[in-house]
Enzyme design. Structure first.
Site, mmCIF file in Angstrom:
data_model
loop_
_atom_site.group_PDB
_atom_site.id
_atom_site.type_symbol
_atom_site.label_atom_id
_atom_site.label_comp_id
_atom_site.label_asym_id
_atom_site.label_seq_id
_atom_site.Cartn_x
_atom_site.Cartn_y
_atom_site.Cartn_z
ATOM 1 C CB CYS A 1 -0.986 -0.012 1.169
ATOM 2 S SG CYS A 1 -0.244 0.098 2.806
ATOM 3 C CG ASN B 1 4.366 -1.733 5.101
ATOM 4 O OD1 ASN B 1 5.487 -2.084 5.451
ATOM 5 N ND2 ASN B 1 3.376 -2.591 5.057
ATOM 6 C CB CYS C 1 -3.713 1.560 7.214
ATOM 7 S SG CYS C 1 -3.536 2.973 8.314
ATOM 8 N NE ARG C 2 -4.475 1.586 1.870
ATOM 9 C CZ ARG C 2 -4.272 2.332 0.791
ATOM 10 N NH1 ARG C 2 -5.152 2.295 -0.191
ATOM 11 N NH2 ARG C 2 -3.191 3.085 0.686
ATOM 12 C CB SER C 3 0.229 -3.422 2.697
ATOM 13 O OG SER C 3 1.106 -2.534 3.321
ATOM 14 C CG ASP D 1 -5.269 5.607 2.996
ATOM 15 O OD1 ASP D 1 -5.301 5.140 4.156
ATOM 16 O OD2 ASP D 1 -4.356 6.334 2.571
HETATM 17 P P1 4NP Z 1 -1.793 2.851 4.198
HETATM 18 O O1 4NP Z 1 -2.419 4.194 4.799
HETATM 19 O O2 4NP Z 1 -1.263 3.187 2.822
HETATM 20 O O3 4NP Z 1 -2.965 1.924 4.155
HETATM 21 O O4 4NP Z 1 -0.713 2.418 5.161
HETATM 22 C C1 4NP Z 1 -1.700 5.385 4.895
HETATM 23 C C2 4NP Z 1 -0.920 5.612 5.988
HETATM 24 C C3 4NP Z 1 -0.233 6.798 6.111
HETATM 25 C C4 4NP Z 1 -0.324 7.757 5.119
HETATM 26 C C5 4NP Z 1 -1.094 7.523 4.010
HETATM 27 C C6 4NP Z 1 -1.783 6.328 3.892
HETATM 28 N N1 4NP Z 1 0.353 8.990 5.257
HETATM 29 O O5 4NP Z 1 0.171 9.859 4.398
HETATM 30 O O6 4NP Z 1 1.119 9.162 6.220
#
Ligand code: 4NP
Length: 155
Positions: A7, A10, A12-14, A123
């Protein structure tokens, strides 16, 4: 077989997809290695987001032991499947692919839920607890579908 979930951050989703797939392959005693990475470097070395850890733990899938890392070109050599959460991840990962064979390893995870009318795992970073639960449920179904297709191919 080696599977990488990808994702943006790294956190939340992945990592949730990673934890769910790890749990399923362990329960089935499959010889499958699972990891996850982010296309961005913002959270390298960090544990998953507290809200994702909590949602995982409430639903029986611990992910607190995972640590964020950034996707690298080496991952095209190390993994058989690179499963991405959204179209932006797909573009960012494919931009690093050394050749067509590497690019062919990259797929949207939700391609494994063809009957559901959704292509991207949303997200949840700026979302609510319900958004985290929605992501958990989607990833639970998608990882189950992925494993069953993998088993059909290898049996
Ligand atoms: P992820 O979510 O891609 O599912 O881990 C996010 C976590 C942090 C951020 C963006 C998306 N960020 O902009 O910090």
């Amino acid at each position: 077989m080696k599977i990488l979930m990808v994702c943006l951050g790294n956190i939340c989703r992945s990592p949730m997809a990673d934890g769910l797939l790890r749990q399923k392959v362990a329960n089935l005693n499959l010889d499958v290695a699972v990891d996850s990475a982010g296309t961005a470097n913002y959270h390298v070395g960090a544990a998953p987001d507290k809200r994702m850890i909590q949602t995982g733990s409430q639903n029986g899938t611990p992910i607190d032991f995972l640590r964020a890392r950034q996707f690298t070109r080496q991952d095209f050599h190390d993994f058989d499947y690179i499963l991405v959460m959204d179209h932006a991840n797909y573009r960012n990962v494919c931009a690093l692919a050394p050749d067509e064979n590497a690019k062919a390893k990259v797929q949207l995870l939700l391609n494994y839920l063809p009957e559901e009318n959704i292509e991207e795992v949303p997200d949840p970073y700026y979302g609510t607890a319900a958004d985290f639960q929605f992501v958990y449920d989607l990833l639970d179904r998608a990882t189950a579908s992925f494993i069953s297709q993998l088993q059909k191919q290898t049996n």
